[in-house]
Every structure is written in structure tokens, then in C-alpha cells.
Design an enzyme around this catalytic site. Structure first.
Site, PDB file in Angstrom:
ATOM      1  N   GLU A  46       0.849  -1.193   0.000  1.00  0.00           N
ATOM      2  CA  GLU A  46       0.000   0.000   0.000  1.00  0.00           C
ATOM      3  C   GLU A  46       0.889   1.249   0.000  1.00  0.00           C
ATOM      4  OE1 GLU A  46      -2.190  -1.018   3.507  1.00  0.00           O
ATOM      5  OE2 GLU A  46      -2.791  -2.908   2.581  1.00  0.00           O
ATOM      6  N   GLN A  70       1.975  -2.305   5.581  1.00  0.00           N
ATOM      7  CA  GLN A  70       2.193  -0.894   5.893  1.00  0.00           C
ATOM      8  C   GLN A  70       2.560  -0.658   7.358  1.00  0.00           C
ATOM      9  OE1 GLN A  70      -0.923   2.288   5.014  1.00  0.00           O
ATOM     10  NE2 GLN A  70       0.593   2.537   3.381  1.00  0.00           N
ATOM     11  N   ASP A 103       0.856  -3.528  12.976  1.00  0.00           N
ATOM     12  CA  ASP A 103      -0.469  -3.853  13.536  1.00  0.00           C
ATOM     13  C   ASP A 103      -1.369  -4.536  12.503  1.00  0.00           C
ATOM     14  OD1 ASP A 103      -0.516  -1.792  16.164  1.00  0.00           O
ATOM     15  OD2 ASP A 103       0.732  -1.202  14.474  1.00  0.00           O
ATOM     16  N   TYR A 104      -1.132  -4.279  11.205  1.00  0.00           N
ATOM     17  CA  TYR A 104      -2.010  -4.837  10.170  1.00  0.00           C
ATOM     18  C   TYR A 104      -1.473  -6.135   9.589  1.00  0.00           C
ATOM     19  CZ  TYR A 104      -3.617  -0.155  10.927  1.00  0.00           C
ATOM     20  OH  TYR A 104      -4.041   0.985  11.552  1.00  0.00           O
ATOM     21  N   HIS A 118      -1.432   1.726  16.024  1.00  0.00           N
ATOM     22  CA  HIS A 118      -0.244   2.276  15.370  1.00  0.00           C
ATOM     23  C   HIS A 118       0.993   2.165  16.235  1.00  0.00           C
ATOM     24  CE1 HIS A 118      -3.453   4.044  12.948  1.00  0.00           C
ATOM     25  NE2 HIS A 118      -2.568   4.011  11.982  1.00  0.00           N
ATOM     26  N   GLU A 166      -4.020  -7.156   2.747  1.00  0.00           N
ATOM     27  CA  GLU A 166      -2.775  -7.694   3.294  1.00  0.00           C
ATOM     28  C   GLU A 166      -2.580  -9.182   3.007  1.00  0.00           C
ATOM     29  OE1 GLU A 166      -4.653  -5.482   4.822  1.00  0.00           O
ATOM     30  OE2 GLU A 166      -3.292  -3.802   5.157  1.00  0.00           O
TER      31      GLU A 166
END
Ligand SMILES: Cc1ncc(C[n+]2csc(CCOP(=O)(O)OP(=O)(O)O)c2C)c(N)n1
Length: 804
Positions: free
Chosen positions: A495, A548, A551-552, A593, A526
């Protein structure tokens, strides 16, 4: 009909082709039915077969060429047989869990039966010529998990077609980008998110995938009305149909019992994919499941009488038989002869598989019984006679090594105080069987061949007297530019990675210089970004898939855990994904984040390497090392580190940081502090203050959590300081527990400790937004100070009186 596009064939060839197809369908059906009986009689524990799906798979195989790739699932028995990679004997060997690779080449029975995979690697870890074989990526039991990697498998053809120079230099991986990626999936698995995410990504990318949906109306007991809107996946997919408004898929529905229609459909889809890279979805409906989902239950429980009757009438093998006779290809008698021959053939294959599986185990049994007998002659252990009787009895029905090893090990415990020579014989036998089975069951989690990242030599960054101090992201950026110049297979995508050069500008200008096929933006997806990387890396490219934010990663975690991390292990070294996952994490602000779920990563990712560099020079060095290897790894950059100044090395793009080597960043004598990533800076900051309080700290940056301190440097520090504190910003008992286990158990540091070893982690909850949310949640320099001070107070309360 044409034969693989080679024009008209003679009437006799036509007949022979049809009858060979019939024979194959009948063999798959018969092996399923004899296999089912083997499970019922206890020779295998679980059976799942390809019955009811034979015809469509035979049609698919006709357009599958050498160099093509399959991402499929456990129903593809007929497809794999038609591709020449499977036989009833293979099926029985897998059903019995025969661990020998020559008899179960997909995985050496590390996987359940009918989980297929071709060997992509030679025994020395080098790649085979994938253009000279039919390639099946290794199946997984987790439904729809073949879909993320499908994206990359298909995209590689596009990358190679767009870069003819690259393609020319990779003859073992491509033939001008003509390869098709074939996926298969059950109707119910289409309810999974991975399916939709991959379908969308492939539609956007326009890459040559042919997706076959085997629709038998159920997913175990749950029917299509519960699985899918309108009970019909292709009706729902119809928005993906290519039309005058834009590119998309060719979507075709066809009956699973209609041989001529199936042949036609696959020929059409092949032409579109191979020539124009247009993807297709083939929804094969009216399939059946003649004996139910697996050996774990009967389908009478959930199918109506009418459905059961319909399944009998529309059985694809029956329909094929009717078509053959009605169209005059062959007589009923000819078909009956084939049926008879098939039953006999499958019986022979089954017997051979069983005999070959049992033979070496029976030899070992003979040996252990003779040891038991000679022990029994000298020591009075009445159980031994019963054991021998039981073992001999089991050997008539089916023997596992567990049967005699459990007794042998028990016996060693019983005779430990006897002074007889047979004790050594027994011990040697146990050791030998254990070590042989270590090879069978416990090896290949990591690549140990010459292509291992651990074999890449360190190259230290070099500096000149006028080396500039730059924002750390510049080091990454310049390093990527060098890397992409030097390694034509290197790709990066994710991304915001393309047009703007990444959210932290680490790949600034890379797309302009190296083009959109090597440096690309992706949709927000993802799981399939990871999958894209898996597929591309299996096809000879060197992708860096970017998540990115750390956390993701959780969205992309399933393919990491189930596919990447287990691939080399589950294929017994037959496949590997040289994929680098790049992300950034630790220390920022906000619940999503600033995460540092290292324990989660560590527990899920065994089989991958995990690099946690404290700065961007080290991050760049890890990328350079990994690019030279075949190993999958994740690199976590420090989110708060991009604007910190670092010296620009003079050998940018060349230096390599070794994996598994810790770095002592401060010498000290009172306590050893272990940390990594962003927390390392917090720890270093605290040590200055501790020095003033009279406490001398040694600080070690772990650098890579996996592999962990390969030369056991940490224990050498503990020998000196006799105290140990592990600090990170994961939850309590997360990565710190892992680190302690490594130091205490593997490095034996316990023997050198004068104080209880301790950990300092973040709070168990996620860090709230804002500076104070961070301060009161994650370890601060003051927290480190107080924790170290408390340990020293406990050791010497006079010198270090209580703070509070
Ligand atoms: C992610 C996941 N969820 C559940 C299961 C358990 N399971 C195995 S097979 C199956 C049904 C699959 O049905 P379908 O996709 O229609 O394929 P079929 O077996 O009918 O060919 C289920 C629920 C699984 N293996 N993986």
C-alpha cells in the site's frame, strides 16, 4: 476434439484417449472406495478422496502444460493423477502415513493424504527446472488458503512477459510468461474472505489464472443456501465478468458430468489465459460426493433421499460411461472390462503400498523383540511376554514405530539399575530409531542448504571521515536503489509503495527508476499482498511484500503462519518461499499504530526468520543479506526511526548484517540488559542514568529474534554480570518469555545468576493514543531505571536503598 491443440486426431486415437480418461476416472473412484475400507479397518486414520469430481479434473489436466502451476486442495486426486504426479499407490502410501519420500513425494506423509505438492527444489536446495515439470504448490488443509499465493503465481507470468530480458535469463522459471496458474476450490470455501480478496486482486492485475470451483452443493453438511448469497457463487461473481465497461474475468458455468462441454470450456479458458493473460472462473456445478465428505461421517445425515438419488443418477463417471456408449465410442462390454481391470489394479497398488510401508518397521520389530527376549532371559519382567505377544499381533494388522518404541523406552527405565550388556543394546536401538525418525519428522523447518541466509557472509558498513549524517530513511532508500540495480529479480509492492515511495519515503523514486512491474502500489489487501509474495517467490523472483504497519500484519498472518512458515517443513524440503516481508512497528501512538505483538509473531512464524533492527542501517543490512538467500523472513523497521540521524555508509547496497548475531552496544559489569528494536534506545538512555547511580550495565541488542544468538554470546555476558533483565514492549510473557527460555534453557545461563532473572514488558493492554498513553503503557527509560535499580537493591540494600 483436439489433442492439446494439435489439430484433429484419428478415430482410434480418439477412442483410446476417451478410454484412458475413463480408466483414470475409474481408478480414482476405486482407490477412494478401497481407501475408505482401509480407514474403516484401521490401516489409516483419515481418508478424504476425489470421488465425484473426476471428469472436470481430467478435462482441466488436458490444458495444463509443463511450467504451469496449480494452487489447489485435497479433492484434486484425478487432476494430479492425470498430470502424472499421483497414482493409487501414492494415495495408499499417504493414507498409511508412509514417511518415505520416495513413496509419498508430496511431503513424506508430514501432511494428511491427498494434500499434494511437487518438488521444486533439488536435495541440495537448488531449484529444479520448473519449466520441465507440472508444478503443484503445496496444499494446505485450511480452506481457501491456496488463494493468496495464486495471485503471485499468476502475476509472475505477467512480470516475465513484461520483462523479456529478465525472462530470457530465467529459463527454469518461465517460458516467456506463458504459464498459467490454475486454482481449484470447493463451493463452500468460496465463502472465505481469501477467495474474494484474491479474485479481486487477480481481476485488477489481469493475470493468467484459471479458477475452478468444484460445486457439489455442500461444505460437509452445510448446503449452498447457507454458504452463498443466492446459493450460487457464479451468480454473485457475475460483476467480475469482463465486458465493454472494463477488464475482468471470463466466467463460465458448466456441469461436472458433461465431458464434451468440460473439454470445450477448459480449451477456451486456456486460450484466453495463455495468449492474452485474461483470467477465467469456471464454476463446475452438478458435481456429487458419492461417499460423503470424508471418512469422518456419513452424508445420509444431511442429504435428502431425493438428493441422494440425484447424486446416483448424475454421478460423473456414470454419465461419462453413458456418453461413451451412446456416442458409439466403446461398448458396454469394453467398459465393463476396464472396470474389472481397474479393481484388480488398485488392489495390487494397495498391497504394494502396504507391504513397502510395513517392511522396514517389521524389520525393526524383529530386532527389538530379540532385545526384549534377551533382557527377559536375565531380568524378571513379566510384562515383556505380553508386550511381545501384543506387538506380534499388531504386526499382522499394521504396526507403527510408536508401538514398540513406547515399550522399549519404558523398559530402559525399568532396567536402569541392572548391570547387563543388553542395556546398552537397548539404549543404542532407541537412540538409532529416534535419530532416524528425527530425520523423518523433525527436520527441514529451516533451510540448511547452501542457500540459507545463515551462510551469507557478513559485510560491515564502512564510513569515511566525511560520511554524512542523514535521515535514516535515506539509508534505506539508497540501499533499495542499489539493490534494484544489482538484482533484476527484486520487486517491492504494497500500500502506497509505488507512486509516493512509501509512507515513510523509504522507496522514494524507486518506481520512476525501475517501473511499475517491479515497484507497485497494491490494493488494501494484506493477505493477498503476502500471497502475492509467496507466488512470485515460488517462481524465481525476489519479492519484498510490504505490510504498511506491523499492527495490520494480522490480516496477512494466516498465509504467513500456515503457508510460508510451514512450507519447507511440510514439503520435507521440496518447496521454499524466498520472500521478504517488510513492515514497520514498535513505538508510535495509538491502539493500532504502536503495536509490538512480537510473541504472536514468534509463535506463529517458526519456520521464518524475524529481524528486529534497531536502526535503518541494520535494516538495510538485513535486506541485503536476505536477498542473497532462499529463506523467508520478516524485517520490522522502527516506526519512530526514519527521521533519526544515521551516518551514510560508503558501501551502501553492499554491507550485510548476519542473522543470529547479537551486538553488545555497551559494556558493563553489574547486570546484562537484553533488548531490541525501538526499546533498545530506551534501554541505552536508562543506562546513562544508572551509571550515575553506580550501576554498570551491559546492553545487548538481539537484532534477530529468530534465529536467536547462534553463538551464545548472551550467556558470556551473564557469566560476567550474574544478573539478567530482558526488556521489550510486547505484552508481559510475550517475546520476553521466549527470550528468557532461549537464555536460560538453551544457553544454561541459570547456572551463572546471582539474582532472579527478570523481564520488563509493556502493559497487557494496547497502548492508548497520545504521549501519556504511551508513557504509562510501554517501558520508559524511568521504568528501566527503576527495574534495574530494584534488582540491585535486592542484591545490596545498603548500597542501593529503596527508591520509594
Ligand atoms: C479454514 C477452515 N475451516 C474449516 C475447515 C474444516 N473443513 C474441512 S473441509 C470443509 C468443507 C469444505 O467444503 P467445500 O469447500 O465445498 O469443499 P469440498 O470438501 O466439498 O470439496 C470444512 C468446513 C477447514 N479445513 N479449514
Amino acid at each position: 476434439m483436439t489433442a492439446k491443440g494439435k489439430g484433429k486426431i484419428s478415430k482410434n486415437d480418439f477412442k483410446q484417449t476417451i478410454l484412458a480418461d475413463y480408466r483414470l476416472a475409474a481408478e480414482v473412484r476405486e482407490s477412494g472406495s478401497q481407501g475408505r475400507r482401509d480407514v474403516l479397518s484401521g490401516k489409516g486414520t483419515f481418508g478424504i478422496f476425489g470421488d465425484g469430481k473426476e471428469l472436470a479434473q481430467i478435462a482441466l489436466a488436458k490444458v495444463f502444460r509443463h511450467g504451469d502451476f496449480r494452487a489447489g486442495y485435497y479433492r484434486d486426486q484425478a487432476l494430479m493423477t492425470a498430470l502424472g504426479q499421483y497414482s493409487p499407490k501414492h494415495m495408499f502410501s499417504a493414507l498409511y502415513a508412509d514417511p518415505e519420500l520416495e513413496r509419498e513425494p508430496s511431503s513424506g506423509s508430514r501432511q494428511m493424504m491427498n494434500h499434494f505438492g511437487t518438488r521444486f527444489l533439488n536435495d541440495d536446495g537448488s531449484w529444479r527446472n520448473l519449466m520441465e515439470q507440472n508444478n503443484s504448490t503445496s496444499d494446505m488443509a485450511c480452506l481457501a488458503s491456496q488463494f493468496p499465493r495464486l495471485v503471485g503465481l499468476a502475476q509472475a507470468s505477467q512480470v516475465y512477459r513484461d520483462n523479456p530480458e529478465l525472462a530470457k535469463n530465467k529459463p527454469g522459471f518461465t517460458n516467456g510468461g506463458n504459464e498459467i496458474a490454475f486454482a481449484t476450490i470447493g463451493n463452500s470455501s468460496c465463502a472465505e474472505g481469501h477467495f474474494w480478496e484474491a479474485v479481486n486482486a487477480i481481476g485488477v492485475l489481469q493475470v493468467p489464472a484459471i479458477i475452478s470451483i468444484w460445486d457439489d452443493a455442500y461444505g460437509i453438511s452445510v448446503a449452498n443456501d447457507v454458504q452463498m448469497t443466492k446459493s450460487d457463487v457464479s451468480a454473485v461473481l457475475s460483476g467480475f465478468q469482463r465486458d465493454e465497461k472494463g477488464a475482468g474475468y471470463e466466467i463460465i458455468k458448466v456441469n461436472g458430468w458433461d465431458y464434451p462441454a468440460l473439454i470445450e470450456v477448459y480449451e477456451k479458458a486456456e486460450k484466453l489465459a495463455r495468449e492474452e493473460h485474461i483470467p477465467s472462473i469456471i464454476h463446475v456445478v452438478e458435481m456429487t460426493q458419492p461417499t460423503g465428505h470424508s471418512t469422518s461421517g456419513s452424508h445420509e445425515r444431511y442429504k435428502s433421499k431425493e438428493r441422494m438419488q440425484w447424486e446416483k443418477d448424475f454421478d460423473c463417471n456414470l454419465k461419462f460411461r453413458e456418453w461413451i456408449v451412446e456416442s458409439g465410442v466403446a461398448t458396454k462390454e469394453e467398459i465393463a472390462t476396464i472396470d474389472k481391470e481397474v479393481v484388480a489394479f488398485v488392489k495390487v497398488q494397495k498391497k504394494e503400498a502396504w507391504t513397502e510401508f510395513q517392511a522396514p518397521i517389521k524389520e525393526e520389530l524383529k530386532e527389538v523383540i530379540s532385545i526384549f527376549n534377551s533382557i527377559s532371559a536375565q531380568v524378571n519382567i513379566p510384562e515383556i511376554a505380553d508386550w511381545i505377544k501384543d506387538l506380534n499381533q499388531s504386526s499382522m494388522f499394521g504396526l507403527f514405530r510408536r508401538n514398540f518404541m513406547s515399550k522399549a523406552r519404558m523398559l530402559l527405565g525399568m532396567i536402569v539399575n541392572e548391570n547387563i550388556p543388553e542395556k546398552a543394546t537397548l539404549r543404542n536401538f532407541i537412540n538409532r530409531i529416534n535419530s532416524e525418525n528425527y530425520e523423518r519428522y523433525n527436520t527441514k523447518l529451516y533451510n540448511e542448504s547452501a542457500t540459507s541466509a545463515l551462510k551469507v557472509e557478513e559485510v560491515k558498513p564502512t564510513y569515511s571521515s566525511d560520511s554524512e549524517e542523514v535521515d535514516a530513511r535515506i539509508i534505506l532508500r539508497d540501499n533499495f536503489h542499489h539493490m534494484f540495480d544489482a538484482i533484476p529479480e527484486a520487486m517491492i509492492f504494497g500500500e502506497d509503495v509505488g507512486k509516493i515511495g512509501g509512507v515513510n519515503q523509504g522507496v522514494e523514486g524507486l518506481q520512476d527508476k525501475f517501473g511499475e512491474s517491479r515497484v507497485a502500489d497494491t490494493g488494501i489487501r494484506e493477505a493477498t499482498i503476502i500471497g502475492q509474495g509467496i507466488g512470485l517467490s515460488l517462481r524465481g523472483l525476489k519479492p519484498i511484500a510490504e505490510m504498511q504497519y506491523l499492527d495490520y500484519v494480522i490480516y496477512g498472518f494466516q498465509p504467513m503462519v500456515d503457508d510460508i512458515a510451514s512450507l519447507h517443513y511440510r514439503t520435507h524440503g521440496g518447496q521454499i518461499t524466498p520472500l521478504i516481508i517488510r513492515t514497520r512497528g514498535h513505538r508510535l501512538e495509538g491502539i493500532w499504530h504502536s503495536g509490538s505483538p512480537m510473541g504472536m509473531l514468534l509463535n506463529g512464524m517458526r519456520g521464518m526468520y524475524l529481524c528486529v533492527p534497531r536502526d535503518m542501517t541494520r535494516a538495510a543490512g538485513f535486506y541485503n543479506t536476505l536477498m542473497q538467500s532462499n529463506d523467508p523472513a520478516m524485517v520490522i523497521e522502527c516506526l519512530n526511526g526514519y527521521r533519526i540521524k544515521e551516518k551514510l555508509p560508503t558501501n551502501i547496497g553492499e554491507f550485510r548484517v548476519p542473522l543470529g548475531k547479537v551486538e553488545t552496544t555497551r559494556d558493563g559489569s553489574d547486570i546484562t540488559l537484553i533488548s531490541y528494536g525501538s526499546t533498545w534506545r530506551v534501554v541505552m538512555d536508562a543506562t546513562e542514568k544508572l551509571e550515575r547511580a553506580g550501576i554498570s550495565c551491559e546492553v545487548i541488542d538481539i537484532q534477530t529474534l529468530v534465529p536467536f544468538d547462534l553463538s551464545h554470546d548472551i550467556v558470556e555476558s551473564v557469566k560476567k554480570t550474574n544478573r539478567l533483565l530482558v526488556i521489550d514492549e510486547d505484552v508481559p510473557g510475550g517475546a520476553t518469555a521466549y527470550i528468557l527460555q532461549k537464555i536460560l534453557e538453551e544457553q544454561d545461563a541459570y547456572n551463572y545468576l546471582d539474582s532472579e532473572p527478570q523481564t520488563l514488558a509493556a502493559k497487557a493492554h494496547r497502548p492508548p493514543y497520545g504521549a501519556d498513553g504511551d508513557y504509562f503503557t510501554k517501558p520508559s527509560s524511568e521504568d528501566v531505571f527503576e527495574k534495574v535499580y530494584a534488582m540491585m537493591h535486592e542484591a545490596n540494600p545498603v548500597k542501593f536503598p529503596s527508591l520509594y
